[in-house]
Scaffold this motif. Structure first.
Motif, short mmCIF file in Angstrom:
data_model
loop_
_atom_site.label_atom_id
_atom_site.label_comp_id
_atom_site.label_asym_id
_atom_site.label_seq_id
_atom_site.Cartn_x
_atom_site.Cartn_y
_atom_site.Cartn_z
N TYR A 81 0.84 -1.21 0.00
CA TYR A 81 0.00 0.00 0.00
C TYR A 81 0.87 1.25 0.00
O TYR A 81 0.61 2.21 -0.76
N MET A 82 1.88 1.27 0.83
CA MET A 82 2.74 2.45 0.90
C MET A 82 3.53 2.64 -0.39
O MET A 82 3.75 3.78 -0.83
N ARG A 83 3.94 1.55 -1.02
CA ARG A 83 4.63 1.69 -2.32
C ARG A 83 3.67 2.22 -3.37
O ARG A 83 4.04 3.06 -4.19
N ALA A 84 2.44 1.73 -3.35
CA ALA A 84 1.46 2.19 -4.33
C ALA A 84 1.13 3.66 -4.14
O ALA A 84 0.75 4.34 -5.09
N ASN A 85 1.27 4.15 -2.90
CA ASN A 85 0.93 5.53 -2.58
C ASN A 85 2.17 6.35 -2.20
O ASN A 85 2.06 7.34 -1.47
N ALA A 86 3.31 5.94 -2.71
CA ALA A 86 4.56 6.60 -2.34
C ALA A 86 4.55 8.09 -2.67
O ALA A 86 5.02 8.92 -1.87
N LYS A 87 4.00 8.45 -3.81
CA LYS A 87 3.99 9.86 -4.20
C LYS A 87 3.16 10.69 -3.22
O LYS A 87 3.55 11.81 -2.85
N ARG A 88 2.03 10.15 -2.79
CA ARG A 88 1.15 10.86 -1.86
C ARG A 88 1.88 11.20 -0.56
O ARG A 88 1.71 12.30 -0.01
N PHE A 89 2.70 10.28 -0.07
CA PHE A 89 3.37 10.49 1.21
C PHE A 89 4.81 10.97 1.06
O PHE A 89 5.49 11.16 2.05
N GLN A 90 5.27 11.15 -0.18
CA GLN A 90 6.66 11.47 -0.47
C GLN A 90 7.60 10.40 0.09
O GLN A 90 8.69 10.67 0.60
N ALA A 91 7.16 9.15 -0.02
CA ALA A 91 7.94 8.02 0.47
C ALA A 91 8.91 7.54 -0.59
O ALA A 91 8.61 7.55 -1.79
N ASP A 92 10.09 7.12 -0.15
CA ASP A 92 11.08 6.56 -1.05
C ASP A 92 10.86 5.05 -1.11
O ASP A 92 11.16 4.33 -0.14
N PRO A 93 10.35 4.52 -2.21
CA PRO A 93 10.02 3.09 -2.28
C PRO A 93 11.22 2.17 -2.25
O PRO A 93 11.08 0.96 -2.11
N ASN A 94 12.41 2.74 -2.36
CA ASN A 94 13.63 1.93 -2.32
C ASN A 94 14.29 1.92 -0.94
O ASN A 94 15.39 1.36 -0.79
N ARG A 95 13.64 2.55 0.03
CA ARG A 95 14.21 2.59 1.39
C ARG A 95 13.09 2.33 2.41
O ARG A 95 12.63 3.23 3.10
N PHE A 96 12.67 1.08 2.48
CA PHE A 96 11.63 0.65 3.41
C PHE A 96 12.28 -0.23 4.49
O PHE A 96 13.06 -1.13 4.18
N VAL A 97 11.92 0.03 5.75
CA VAL A 97 12.51 -0.65 6.90
C VAL A 97 11.40 -1.30 7.72
O VAL A 97 10.40 -0.66 8.04
N ALA A 98 11.58 -2.58 8.08
CA ALA A 98 10.65 -3.28 8.97
C ALA A 98 11.23 -3.28 10.38
O ALA A 98 12.36 -3.74 10.59
N MET A 99 10.46 -2.76 11.33
CA MET A 99 10.91 -2.68 12.72
C MET A 99 9.75 -3.02 13.64
O MET A 99 8.61 -2.63 13.37
N GLY A 100 10.02 -3.74 14.71
CA GLY A 100 8.95 -4.06 15.64
C GLY A 100 9.47 -4.70 16.90
O GLY A 100 10.67 -5.03 17.02
N GLU A 101 8.57 -4.89 17.85
CA GLU A 101 8.94 -5.42 19.16
C GLU A 101 8.21 -6.73 19.43
O GLU A 101 7.03 -6.88 19.11
N SER A 102 8.92 -7.69 20.02
CA SER A 102 8.33 -8.95 20.48
C SER A 102 7.64 -9.68 19.33
O SER A 102 8.31 -10.06 18.37
N ALA A 103 6.32 -9.88 19.40
CA ALA A 103 5.62 -10.48 18.26
C ALA A 103 5.79 -9.62 17.02
O ALA A 103 5.91 -10.13 15.89
N GLY A 104 5.83 -8.29 17.20
CA GLY A 104 6.09 -7.40 16.08
C GLY A 104 7.53 -7.50 15.60
O GLY A 104 7.82 -7.25 14.43
N GLY A 105 8.44 -7.86 16.50
CA GLY A 105 9.82 -8.13 16.11
C GLY A 105 9.91 -9.37 15.24
O GLY A 105 10.70 -9.43 14.29
N HIS A 106 9.10 -10.36 15.57
CA HIS A 106 8.99 -11.56 14.72
C HIS A 106 8.53 -11.15 13.33
O HIS A 106 9.05 -11.63 12.31
N MET A 107 7.56 -10.23 13.28
CA MET A 107 7.06 -9.75 11.99
C MET A 107 8.18 -9.07 11.21
O MET A 107 8.35 -9.30 10.00
N ALA A 108 8.95 -8.22 11.87
CA ALA A 108 10.05 -7.53 11.21
C ALA A 108 11.06 -8.53 10.66
O ALA A 108 11.55 -8.38 9.53
#
Length: 284
Positions: free
Chosen positions: A111-138
């Motif tokens: 979703y964020m890649r599809a809407n990168a222009k809207r958010f001024q997001a760089d689609p080539n620099r995406f980072v997954a970060m999280g804690e505990s169960a969310g760390g497992h997700m990352a």
């Protein structure tokens, strides 16, 4: 008293764009439709070609309960250093078993890649970060780039790849996490996630284990864990680090003396500086 002063504009203004629907999934007993949300801390629009790297944050909660907004007040520090921060809602294990959570996470990234222009997001620099169960997700996101079996739902023409993974005291292998925990209070969460006890379902356990997928194409990892964690064993983070190094994947492991699970130590400026230094090395 009247004052007239000059103010230097030394930092961006930030917006909180909250509770955006990024996909829809089956709801009550499969008979309704449920929205999944994300919240975005983004920069004031610059109306030029500026693009910001994106940190996707996955909160913990044992896959049983989660709040994608709960840590945003802490994570604003990353936005102040030039990042977009995205808090991602994902389904808990009462609603879907693994890999449903990973499918949700990948849908949010697409979703964020599809809407990168809207958010001024760089689609080539995406980072997954999280804690505990969310760390497992990352971690799972960091080791499954290109594995299309986890891409379900919307925006499928866009990639769900990330460029770096940062698990905070993340679960690695559900089986060793259950067996290695000092406390038995949370043993049930692994059964709920997999739909079976990990010791009796090795195939399910392996499918939910980041170690299964590590290869030479895995993204750089920064792993953080507390030495006094009684919920998720620090040995599991050490094993993940070793597996990454064995496969020549760039990896850093920081063990924080005296820190427990979900300790406030992880939200300190010193830790955030470690994260920012790591990201500068691998994203710039």
């Amino acid at each position: 008293m009247k004052h007239t002063i000059n103010i230097d504009k030394v930092r961006d203004g930030l917006w909180l764009d909250s509770n955006i629907t990024y996909t829809q999934v089956p709801g009550w007993l499969g008979n309704t439709t449920r929205d999944l949300k994300l919240s975005v801390i983004r920069h004031f629009q610059t109306n030029d070609d500026t693009q910001y790297p994106v940190i996707f944050w996955f909160a913990g909660g044992g896959w049983m309960d989660t709040d994608h907004n709960v840590h945003l007040p802490n994570l604003v520090d990353f936005a102040r250093h030039g990042y977009i921060v995205v808090g991602v809602e994902y389904r808990d294990s009462n609603k879907v078993q693994f890999p449903g959570q990973l499918e949700d996470a990948k849908a949010a990234i697409r979703y964020m890649r599809a809407n990168a222009k809207r958010f001024q997001a760089d689609p080539n620099r995406f980072v997954a970060m999280g804690e505990s169960a969310g760390g497992h997700m990352a971690s799972m996101l960091g080791v499954t780039n290109g594995l299309t079996q986890f891409d379900k739902g919307d925006n499928l023409k866009y990639s769900s790849a990330v460029q770096a993974a940062i698990p905070f005291y993340g679960v690695v292998d559900p089986l060793t996490a259950k067996e290695g925990s000092v406390s038995n209070d949370f043993d049930f969460v692994y059964r709920n996630l997999l739909g079976a006890e990990p010791e009796t379902a090795p195939d399910l356990d392996s499918a939910a284990n980041p170690l299964t997928y590590v290869n030479a194409n895995t993204v750089p990892f920064l792993i953080l864990h507390g030495t006094k964690d009684v919920v998720v064993p620090i040995k599991d983070s050490e094993r993940l680090y070793e597996k990454l190094v064995e496969n020549n994947v760039p990896a850093e492991l920081y063990e924080i003396n005296g820190a427990s699970h979900m300790d406030v130590a992880f939200m300190q400026p010193e830790v955030f500086k470690i994260v920012l230094t790591f990201l500068k090395q691998y994203l710039d």
